[in-house]
Design an enzyme around this catalytic site. Sequence first.
Site, PDB file in Angstrom:
ATOM      1  N   ARG A 106      -0.748  -8.494  -3.539  1.00  0.00           N
ATOM      2  CA  ARG A 106      -0.766  -7.450  -2.521  1.00  0.00           C
ATOM      3  C   ARG A 106       0.091  -7.906  -1.357  1.00  0.00           C
ATOM      4  O   ARG A 106      -0.073  -9.028  -0.854  1.00  0.00           O
ATOM      5  CB  ARG A 106      -2.205  -7.187  -2.061  1.00  0.00           C
ATOM      6  CG  ARG A 106      -2.292  -6.477  -0.742  1.00  0.00           C
ATOM      7  CD  ARG A 106      -3.628  -5.864  -0.452  1.00  0.00           C
ATOM      8  NE  ARG A 106      -3.828  -5.643   0.968  1.00  0.00           N
ATOM      9  CZ  ARG A 106      -3.153  -4.758   1.707  1.00  0.00           C
ATOM     10  NH1 ARG A 106      -2.232  -3.975   1.148  1.00  0.00           N
ATOM     11  NH2 ARG A 106      -3.379  -4.636   3.003  1.00  0.00           N
TER      12      ARG A 106
ATOM     13  N   SER B 285       0.081  -6.923  11.925  1.00  0.00           N
ATOM     14  CA  SER B 285       0.853  -5.859  12.576  1.00  0.00           C
ATOM     15  C   SER B 285       0.251  -5.439  13.916  1.00  0.00           C
ATOM     16  O   SER B 285       0.915  -4.787  14.728  1.00  0.00           O
ATOM     17  CB  SER B 285       0.903  -4.631  11.658  1.00  0.00           C
ATOM     18  OG  SER B 285      -0.412  -4.199  11.348  1.00  0.00           O
ATOM     19  N   ASP B 286      -1.004  -5.781  14.153  1.00  0.00           N
ATOM     20  CA  ASP B 286      -1.681  -5.438  15.407  1.00  0.00           C
ATOM     21  C   ASP B 286      -2.829  -6.430  15.573  1.00  0.00           C
ATOM     22  O   ASP B 286      -3.146  -7.159  14.635  1.00  0.00           O
ATOM     23  CB  ASP B 286      -2.198  -3.991  15.378  1.00  0.00           C
ATOM     24  CG  ASP B 286      -3.032  -3.709  14.126  1.00  0.00           C
ATOM     25  OD1 ASP B 286      -2.426  -3.370  13.092  1.00  0.00           O
ATOM     26  OD2 ASP B 286      -4.264  -3.865  14.172  1.00  0.00           O
TER      27      ASP B 286
ATOM     28  N   GLY C 204       0.814  -1.210   0.000  1.00  0.00           N
ATOM     29  CA  GLY C 204       0.000   0.000   0.000  1.00  0.00           C
ATOM     30  C   GLY C 204       0.848   1.260   0.000  1.00  0.00           C
ATOM     31  O   GLY C 204       0.564   2.234  -0.706  1.00  0.00           O
TER      32      GLY C 204
HETATM   33  N1  HPA Z   1      -7.776  -2.359  10.161  1.00  0.00           N
HETATM   34  C1  HPA Z   1      -7.672  -2.220   8.840  1.00  0.00           C
HETATM   35  N2  HPA Z   1      -6.535  -2.368   8.204  1.00  0.00           N
HETATM   36  C2  HPA Z   1      -5.445  -2.685   8.913  1.00  0.00           C
HETATM   37  C3  HPA Z   1      -5.491  -2.850  10.282  1.00  0.00           C
HETATM   38  C4  HPA Z   1      -6.730  -2.682  10.951  1.00  0.00           C
HETATM   39  O1  HPA Z   1      -6.836  -2.806  12.174  1.00  0.00           O
HETATM   40  N3  HPA Z   1      -4.237  -3.148  10.721  1.00  0.00           N
HETATM   41  C5  HPA Z   1      -3.453  -3.173   9.629  1.00  0.00           C
HETATM   42  N4  HPA Z   1      -4.182  -2.889   8.529  1.00  0.00           N
END
Ligand code: HPA
Length: 239
Positions: free
Chosen positions: A93, A207-208, A21
């Site tokens: 992607r 990532s989270d 992205g």
């Molecule tokens: N939401 C949408 N897109 C994302 C998120 C999220 O929590 N984390 C990484 N990309």
Amino acid sequence: MSTPHNSAEPGDFAPAVLMPGDPKRAERMAASLLADARRVTEVRGIPGFTGTVAAGPYAGRDLSIMASGMGMPSITIYATELFRFYGVERIIRVGTAGGISPLVDVGDVVLGFGAHTTSSMNELRIPGTHFAAVADLRMAAAALAAAGERRVQAGTVISSDHFYFSIPGQLDAMIRHGVLAVEMEAAALYGVAAEFGKGALAVLTISDHLTKDTPDMTADERESIFQGALDLAVAAAFA
Ligand code: HPA
């Protein structure tokens, strides 16, 4: 011949394009993955590069890297033009996603084999139909095979129009239905690939996490784990 969003000439793109992205990540990927990378477009600050794979099992093969920007309208524009005007056959992607399922952890790689979506973009494709947004099976299988011992999961993701908003109850229903992670582009990319009879896959690094109390990755951790996911994406590019 350029397009409103791409100043490259026909022939400037390789048959496979890796698509992060973030424009800066596209630059870093081109520097680390490609030999002799040349910039083929940079309209609106969205760069595209073409070169040859610098090392590994696909060394010497032509490969392109281009950023998508954020969200489904953005990736739809770039993917449509790559498939329609530049002879691209495959788009992978490579991005980050937020974990949803208890089965995934921060740092895991998820192959988005199917993508639910909150977007109406794919609803418009086949009248009266809830579109099935799916990855290319051959590309997904190649990515999975390249994972070796690494922790990789394949399943459904949700491609959301919103980063900061969700309907009450939606997250619980997603967990119940086995959705692995949330991101913002895969469903639309799969729709465009279906429209043109081409291949697509989303290789996502978690990532989270939305439902687990784990610390988010630091920028450095994010970058190094993200680099690991690139091997899988390159394998899918040449599946
Ligand atoms: N939401 C949408 N897109 C994302 C998120 C999220 O929590 N984390 C990484 N990309």
